[in-house]
Design a protein around this motif. Structure first.
Motif: not given
Length: 164
Positions: A140-154
């Motif tokens: 596992i690798l994690c980058h602290a502080g990275a903002e997420g990207l989600v897909y919702f309602n196309r």
């Protein structure tokens, strides 16, 4: 009771927000990857996740051959990369974007990802139009502080990072 129409099901599923990921296999010399939002945790003992891959995907055979799989969770600034990996581009064109490395399994790891799950595929189950790939996490690798990207309602949406 009748099963819902496919269009009604798809419309309702569009309301189920999901993280956007690039899932890879192969090696840095012969990489294969696709964009996926159908990824979820199965268990934390042993750490295992699943990925759904359309049976018609040209990437599918590589996941049967290799045994390694890496789930790269995209950041809010990687929407273009998501589209790039979802396009008809060749694998060489797809992997020309981003910075790639490897961890335990040898599958391509996106250096800039918010989080990376480097997995060995333990099982593949065929369900309807999709293959469900189960991966036991090896690194596992994690980058602290990275903002997420989600897909919702196309559409894509950014999620701000908030320290929990």
């Amino acid at each position: 009771m009748l099963a819902p129409e496919t269009s009604a099901y798809r419309e309702a599923m569009a309301r189920l927000g999901a993280a956007v990921n690039i899932v890879t296999t192969g090696t840095l010399d012969n990489p294969v990857g696709f964009t996926a939002s159908a990824v979820c945790s199965v268990t934390d003992t042993p750490p295992t996740l699943l990925v759904c891959l359309n049976r018609n995907s040209r990437a599918r055979s590589a996941f049967y051959e290799g045994g390694a799989m890496c789930v790269n969770v995209l950041t809010s600034s990687q929407q273009d990369l998501s589209n790039h990996f979802a396009s008809p581009n060749t694998m060489a064109e797809r992997f020309a974007a981003g910075h790639w490395q490897t961890l335990a399994t040898g599958a391509p790891v996106l250096h800039e990802a918010a989080a990376t799950f480097d997995c060995e595929i333990s099982q593949i189950v065929e369900v309807g139009t999709h293959s469900v790939l189960f991966g036991v996490v090896q690194g596992i690798l994690c980058h602290a502080g990275a903002e997420g990207l989600v897909y919702f309602n196309r559409r894509y949406h950014s999620l701000p990072y908030q320290q929990g």
